[in-house]
Design a protein around this motif. Structure first.
Motif, PDB file in Angstrom:
ATOM      1  N   ALA A  30       0.826  -1.211   0.000  1.00  0.00           N
ATOM      2  CA  ALA A  30       0.000   0.000   0.000  1.00  0.00           C
ATOM      3  C   ALA A  30       0.855   1.255   0.000  1.00  0.00           C
ATOM      4  O   ALA A  30       0.428   2.307  -0.481  1.00  0.00           O
ATOM      5  CB  ALA A  30      -0.933   0.003   1.206  1.00  0.00           C
ATOM      6  N   ASN A  33       1.136   3.126  -3.173  1.00  0.00           N
ATOM      7  CA  ASN A  33       0.049   4.017  -3.579  1.00  0.00           C
ATOM      8  C   ASN A  33       0.360   5.466  -3.252  1.00  0.00           C
ATOM      9  O   ASN A  33      -0.232   6.377  -3.823  1.00  0.00           O
ATOM     10  CB  ASN A  33      -1.254   3.620  -2.888  1.00  0.00           C
ATOM     11  N   ASP A  37      -1.357   5.614  -8.066  1.00  0.00           N
ATOM     12  CA  ASP A  37      -2.391   4.582  -8.068  1.00  0.00           C
ATOM     13  C   ASP A  37      -2.447   3.880  -9.420  1.00  0.00           C
ATOM     14  O   ASP A  37      -3.416   3.244  -9.770  1.00  0.00           O
ATOM     15  CB  ASP A  37      -3.754   5.169  -7.695  1.00  0.00           C
ATOM     16  N   SER A  58      -4.083  -0.090   2.712  1.00  0.00           N
ATOM     17  CA  SER A  58      -4.379   1.099   1.890  1.00  0.00           C
ATOM     18  C   SER A  58      -5.446   1.960   2.555  1.00  0.00           C
ATOM     19  O   SER A  58      -5.308   3.180   2.653  1.00  0.00           O
ATOM     20  CB  SER A  58      -4.853   0.681   0.498  1.00  0.00           C
ATOM     21  N   PRO A  65      -7.054   1.895  -2.758  1.00  0.00           N
ATOM     22  CA  PRO A  65      -6.350   0.730  -3.315  1.00  0.00           C
ATOM     23  C   PRO A  65      -6.603   0.599  -4.818  1.00  0.00           C
ATOM     24  O   PRO A  65      -7.535   1.200  -5.362  1.00  0.00           O
ATOM     25  CB  PRO A  65      -6.943  -0.449  -2.547  1.00  0.00           C
TER      26      PRO A  65
END
Length: 160
Positions: A30, A33, A37, A58, A65
């Motif tokens: 995560a 991110n 993304d 996330s 996510p």
């Protein structure tokens, strides 16, 4: 570290995570991110439920996510190669290969000399095949256009 690399324009390393289950390998994806993304995750296993920690992490850190269309499932060596090649067409900023297990994914339905299934023979050919396949996976990962690549949980199961 990844944010620093992005901010400075330095090239990102390819990272190998390794560790026992439950140590945060998948959940830490995560963090990517925070950069973008526009990533792709390949899950080696029965289904994408294996990445539940990624979705939980996330959400916990406040980042959306990836959609399920960017989470590809692979169940064999051939699937892994095909998924990596397909991932290239998505032009992701980052890429993760999750839970690559030699026993489940690289030798699925493989027979070795004298028709002995994997796990029943310690033949040189078995280990040569594993090495060749790991090298080929690495070559395919390196050939991608992504800026960041992470391989999570590269291991062989004790019971195999």
């Amino acid at each position: 570290m990844l944010k620093f690399l992005k901010d400075t324009g330095l090239p990102a390393p390819c990272v190998l995570y390794y560790g026992p289950p439950g140590t945060g390998k998948t959940g830490s994806l995560a963090t990517l991110n925070r950069i973008s993304d526009n990533g792709v995750i390949i899950v080696v296993g029965a289904d994408s439920a294996n990445v539940a920690p990624y979705f939980q992490r996330s959400t916990a850190i406040g980042f959306k996510p990836l959609g399920y269309e960017r989470i590809l499932v692979a169940q064999s060596y051939e699937d892994i190669i095909e998924a990596i090649q397909h991932a290239r067409t998505l032009n992701p900023d980052w890429f993760a290969l999750d839970s690559l297990s030699a026993a489940s994914s690289l030798f699925e339905r493989e027979l070795f000399p004298m028709n002995v299934p994997y796990g029943k023979s310690d033949s040189y050919e078995k280990w040569k095949l594993l090495a060749d396949r790991l090298v080929n996976i690495c070559i395919n990962v390196k050939a991608g256009s992504w800026k960041y690549a992470v391989v999570v949980g590269l291991e062989e199961k004790d019971d195999d």
